[in-house]
Design an enzyme around this catalytic site. Structure first.
Site, PDB file in Angstrom:
ATOM      1  N   GLU A   1       0.811  -1.227   0.000  1.00  9.73           N
ATOM      2  CA  GLU A   1       0.000   0.000   0.000  1.00  9.73           C
ATOM      3  C   GLU A   1       0.843   1.275   0.000  1.00  9.73           C
ATOM      4  O   GLU A   1       0.350   2.361   0.326  1.00  9.73           O
ATOM      5  CB  GLU A   1      -0.989   0.005   1.171  1.00  9.73           C
TER       6      GLU A   1
ATOM      7  N   HIS B   1      -2.908   1.756   8.361  1.00  9.89           N
ATOM      8  CA  HIS B   1      -3.906   1.058   7.548  1.00  9.89           C
ATOM      9  C   HIS B   1      -4.199  -0.298   8.185  1.00  9.89           C
ATOM     10  O   HIS B   1      -3.277  -1.047   8.502  1.00  9.89           O
ATOM     11  CB  HIS B   1      -3.374   0.878   6.117  1.00  9.89           C
TER      12      HIS B   1
HETATM   13 ZN   LIG Z   1      -5.172  -3.543   3.069  1.00  8.63          ZN
END
Ligand SMILES: [Zn+2]
Length: 223
Positions: A80, A99
């Site tokens: 990410e 996250h």
């Molecule tokens: Zn994720």
């Protein structure tokens, strides 16, 4: 590397392990990053696919925010990375990003439902937790959608449709607390809905709460 960077990286590892210990992340899902205190155009992020109980400062990867190029560290940066980079580029106030796929918040993300203001703690995030449009994980499109959801709602956190949660802060502890609050309020909203209905706080009531938060969170930072 300066002492303040070393301290920040230790704090990053502590935050990642706390996320795992408290169940906000499972397996190798989720990731954490912090803006480099000496080079604001760079961030440090957790690596891809290393278990949280094994991760150390040596596993962290420094990434250039503009180019996305890994600058230091031998591991592969989190998948990410584009989303973390996009948030730091959009929000100069953000110094940390968390996250997760925390369960109740992700249930709302799967339903495509915003988390509404059922509890005053949501004031720390915004008037609600918005939902970013779906895009495949790790993509530049997901990064754009996440940034757009945060911007549109003026929020410090968002749900990623059919995926999970993003929370931002001016410190690692603030981003962590916000990820925790999003999960807590999602649980409460879910429960209220099960009881049959929810009563939402007004924007004025949330603003009143926000005024009181200054001292509350300042006290938490001191712990
Ligand atoms: Zn994720």
């Amino acid at each position: 590397m300066g002492e303040c960077v070393v301290e920040e990286l230790k704090e990053l590892i502590h935050t990642a392990k706390e996320l795992y210990r408290t169940g906000l992340v499972r397996g190798t899902s989720g990731n954490v990053s912090v803006r480099d205190p000496e080079s604001p155009g760079r961030m440090w992020i957790t690596p891809s696919a290393i278990p949280y109980d094994e991760i150390t400062v040596e596993d962290l990867v420094q990434v250039d925010l503009e180019s996305g190029t890994p600058v230091r560290g031998s591991r592969k940066p989190s998948s990410e990375t584009p989303m973390h980079r996009a948030i730091y580029r959009l929000r100069s106030d953000v110094r940390a990003v968390v996250h997760t796929h925390s369960t109740y918040a992700t249930m709302f993300a799967c339903a495509g439902e915003e988390i509404p203001a059922v509890h005053y703690l949501i004031a720390e995030i915004g008037d609600r937790v918005p939902v970013a449009d779906y895009a495949v994980y790790g993509s530049e499109e997901l990064a754009r959608n996440a940034v757009e959801a945060l911007r549109r709602a003026g929020a410090n956190g968002a749900l990623l449709k059919n995926h999970g949660v993003i929370a931002v802060g001016e410190s690692l502890s603030k981003a962590y607390v916000r990820a925790e609050i999003i999960e807590t309020v999602a649980q409460l909203a879910f429960g209220a809905k099960m009881i049959g209905r929810w009563e939402l706080l007004t924007p004025e009531q949330l603003e009143e709460t926000r005024k009181n938060f200054g001292s509350y969170f300042a006290a938490r930072e001191d712990r």
